[in-house]
Design a protein around this motif. Structure first.
Motif, short mmCIF file in Angstrom:
data_model
loop_
_atom_site.label_atom_id
_atom_site.label_comp_id
_atom_site.label_asym_id
_atom_site.label_seq_id
_atom_site.Cartn_x
_atom_site.Cartn_y
_atom_site.Cartn_z
N MET A 31 0.83 -1.19 0.00
CA MET A 31 0.00 0.00 0.00
C MET A 31 0.87 1.25 0.00
SD MET A 31 -2.44 1.30 3.06
CE MET A 31 -3.11 2.97 2.98
N THR A 32 0.45 2.24 -0.73
CA THR A 32 1.15 3.52 -0.76
C THR A 32 0.82 4.33 0.48
OG1 THR A 32 0.91 3.43 -3.14
CG2 THR A 32 1.52 5.56 -2.20
N ALA A 33 1.83 4.94 1.07
CA ALA A 33 1.59 5.78 2.25
C ALA A 33 2.46 7.03 2.17
CB ALA A 33 1.91 5.01 3.53
N ALA A 34 1.93 8.12 2.68
CA ALA A 34 2.66 9.40 2.69
C ALA A 34 2.72 9.98 4.10
CB ALA A 34 2.00 10.38 1.74
N TRP A 35 1.94 9.39 5.01
CA TRP A 35 1.95 9.86 6.39
C TRP A 35 2.93 8.99 7.16
CZ3 TRP A 35 -4.02 10.55 7.56
CH2 TRP A 35 -4.54 11.49 6.66
N VAL A 36 4.21 9.29 6.94
CA VAL A 36 5.28 8.46 7.46
C VAL A 36 6.41 9.37 7.94
CG1 VAL A 36 6.24 8.23 5.11
CG2 VAL A 36 6.82 6.53 6.83
N THR A 37 7.06 9.00 9.03
CA THR A 37 8.16 9.82 9.55
C THR A 37 9.17 8.98 10.33
OG1 THR A 37 8.71 11.81 10.85
CG2 THR A 37 7.01 10.39 11.77
N LYS A 38 10.40 9.47 10.36
CA LYS A 38 11.36 8.93 11.30
C LYS A 38 10.98 9.44 12.69
CE LYS A 38 16.32 8.32 12.05
NZ LYS A 38 17.66 8.38 11.45
N LEU A 39 11.18 8.61 13.70
CA LEU A 39 10.82 8.98 15.07
C LEU A 39 12.01 9.01 16.00
CD1 LEU A 39 7.65 6.74 15.48
CD2 LEU A 39 7.68 9.23 15.30
N HIS A 40 13.04 8.20 15.71
CA HIS A 40 14.10 7.95 16.69
C HIS A 40 15.28 7.31 15.97
CE1 HIS A 40 15.67 6.32 20.56
NE2 HIS A 40 14.94 7.27 21.08
N SER A 41 16.49 7.64 16.44
CA SER A 41 17.68 7.12 15.76
C SER A 41 18.17 5.78 16.29
CB SER A 41 18.83 8.13 15.89
OG SER A 41 18.67 9.13 14.93
N GLU A 42 18.33 5.66 17.61
CA GLU A 42 18.89 4.42 18.16
C GLU A 42 18.12 4.04 19.41
OE1 GLU A 42 20.86 2.27 16.66
OE2 GLU A 42 20.39 1.08 18.43
N PRO A 43 17.20 3.07 19.37
CA PRO A 43 16.92 2.23 18.22
C PRO A 43 16.25 3.00 17.08
CG PRO A 43 15.28 1.84 19.93
CD PRO A 43 16.32 2.74 20.52
N PRO A 44 16.45 2.55 15.84
CA PRO A 44 15.84 3.23 14.70
C PRO A 44 14.33 2.93 14.63
CG PRO A 44 17.12 1.33 13.97
CD PRO A 44 17.31 1.42 15.44
N LEU A 45 13.54 3.99 14.84
CA LEU A 45 12.08 3.82 14.86
C LEU A 45 11.43 4.65 13.76
CD1 LEU A 45 11.38 4.15 18.72
CD2 LEU A 45 11.62 2.04 17.39
N VAL A 46 10.47 4.05 13.08
CA VAL A 46 9.73 4.71 12.02
C VAL A 46 8.24 4.64 12.38
CG1 VAL A 46 9.52 2.61 10.59
CG2 VAL A 46 9.42 4.85 9.50
N GLY A 47 7.48 5.66 11.98
CA GLY A 47 6.05 5.66 12.25
C GLY A 47 5.26 5.88 10.98
N VAL A 48 4.12 5.18 10.87
CA VAL A 48 3.27 5.35 9.68
C VAL A 48 1.81 5.30 10.12
CG1 VAL A 48 3.41 2.87 9.08
CG2 VAL A 48 2.83 4.55 7.32
N SER A 49 1.03 6.23 9.59
CA SER A 49 -0.39 6.31 9.94
C SER A 49 -1.23 5.75 8.80
CB SER A 49 -0.77 7.77 10.20
OG SER A 49 -2.08 7.87 10.68
N LEU A 50 -2.11 4.80 9.13
CA LEU A 50 -2.91 4.10 8.12
C LEU A 50 -4.35 3.98 8.62
CD1 LEU A 50 -0.52 1.06 7.51
CD2 LEU A 50 -0.75 3.08 6.05
N GLY A 51 -5.30 4.01 7.69
CA GLY A 51 -6.72 3.89 8.05
C GLY A 51 -7.00 2.57 8.77
N LEU A 52 -7.90 2.64 9.74
CA LEU A 52 -8.23 1.46 10.56
C LEU A 52 -8.65 0.27 9.72
CD1 LEU A 52 -10.50 3.06 13.36
CD2 LEU A 52 -8.05 2.54 13.48
N ARG A 53 -9.34 0.53 8.62
CA ARG A 53 -9.89 -0.59 7.82
C ARG A 53 -8.98 -1.03 6.68
NH1 ARG A 53 -15.85 1.99 7.12
NH2 ARG A 53 -16.05 2.61 9.30
N GLN A 54 -7.81 -0.41 6.56
CA GLN A 54 -6.91 -0.77 5.46
C GLN A 54 -6.46 -2.23 5.60
OE1 GLN A 54 -6.38 1.03 2.90
NE2 GLN A 54 -6.67 3.16 3.50
N HIS A 55 -6.34 -2.88 4.47
CA HIS A 55 -5.84 -4.25 4.41
C HIS A 55 -4.43 -4.32 5.00
CE1 HIS A 55 -6.99 -8.11 2.89
NE2 HIS A 55 -5.91 -8.26 2.14
N THR A 56 -3.68 -3.25 4.81
CA THR A 56 -2.32 -3.17 5.34
C THR A 56 -2.33 -3.11 6.87
OG1 THR A 56 -1.59 -2.09 3.33
CG2 THR A 56 -0.21 -1.76 5.28
#
Lengths: 190, 190
Positions: A31-56
């Motif tokens: 699935m394509t996503a654009a609501w995504v960001t780096k959150l933290h370096s060590e440990p390396p954390l990434v965050g992504v926001s997706l609709g509740l009903r998305q298959h993903t």
């Protein structure tokens, strides 16, 4: 510059564009996503926001794993397709040459020059979206986009999404050096 | 494309660049941030990740409010300066023509064509960062970047940050229409 109040609907100007990969109901899904960001370096954390009903979202909740693949402008059509079609309607993986790394349920997109596999560490429930926080387990890249072993953005040729004009844009002119061009504004002697 | 494991350190390719505004210890303070994303449409929620010890993080925790201002390429030097200098070392607001909207503790940057004021709704504590989630109260824009009342990205001329090359880039060529150019890959009849 006088400012006008234009309401509270907003976008980020511009947004990165990635493909999120999951195993949903035992099948690879992207699935394509654009609501995504780096959150933290060590440990390396990434965050992504997706609709509740998305298959993903369903796949991430089922397996606790997901991937993020970074497309180049050459994959813009594929990326747009993965954002147009629901995984519960059509098997998008037919257009994807997928590969796996160390994790079982984080299929990645081989067409994308850079991809990373993640383990879910936290889920923030918002009214209509889940914000998934994942710890990056491994980043994979094709030699063609590396310079001295690190990702070279000029070789990667990423693109961004802007709304509400709904456009994809390549990067253009280099504006300057980060952590450098602002030094001229520092107080003398510092 | 054969992939090589390049570790687990990562970036988002590319990242948006914004100025986060706060009142910290009763004074206006501004900081550059690139770990920022939209999270939710209605209510409009934005998230930004900031180091635990940042002067900006202190202000958000003190007041429960913050702003996000969107610079244009003309503000690249100011933006870089606000990322180079700590607010507890130097009063960055000397370089900022600030304005307030409806909220008391969310000063915004008048030089930036678009800015929004936010109320903190949730704080996610990570080992070395806070991820602040804010609800957008109002978006303000200068008439010069609007077309029919909405932000026109071609007029805004935003820029992005890439790492590890530490570069700012303007947007370049328009690659295509989002929610459109992928239709060609759909199954016939759908």
């Amino acid at each position: 510059m006088v400012k006008k109040n234009i309401g509270r609907s907003f976008n980020i100007y511009p947004m990165p564009v990635v493909l999120v990969g999951t195993m949903t109901d035992g099948k690879a899904n992207f699935m394509t996503a654009a609501w995504v960001t780096k959150l933290h370096s060590e440990p390396p954390l990434v965050g992504v926001s997706l609709g509740l009903r998305q298959h993903t979202a369903k796949g991430i909740r089922q397996t606790g794993q997901f991937s993020i693949s970074y497309p180049t402008v050459d994959q813009a059509q594929l990326v747009d397709y993965c954002g147009l079609v629901h995984g519960y309607e059509e098997d998008k993986s037919a257009h994807v040459d997928l590969f796996h790394g160390a994790l079982e349920s984080a299929p990645m997109v081989r067409q994308c020059p850079v991809a990373m596999e993640c383990r879910l560490t936290q889920t923030i429930e918002l009214p209509k979206d889940y914000f998934f926080i994942g710890e990056v387990a491994n980043v994979y890249a094709t030699e063609a986009v590396l310079t001295e072993g690190v990702v070279d953005v000029a070789k990667l040729r990423p693109f961004v999404l802007t709304m509400p004009d709904n456009s994809y844009w390549a990067l253009g002119e280099r504006v300057g050096d980060a952590w450098s061009m602002g030094k001229a504004l520092r107080k003398p002697g510092e």
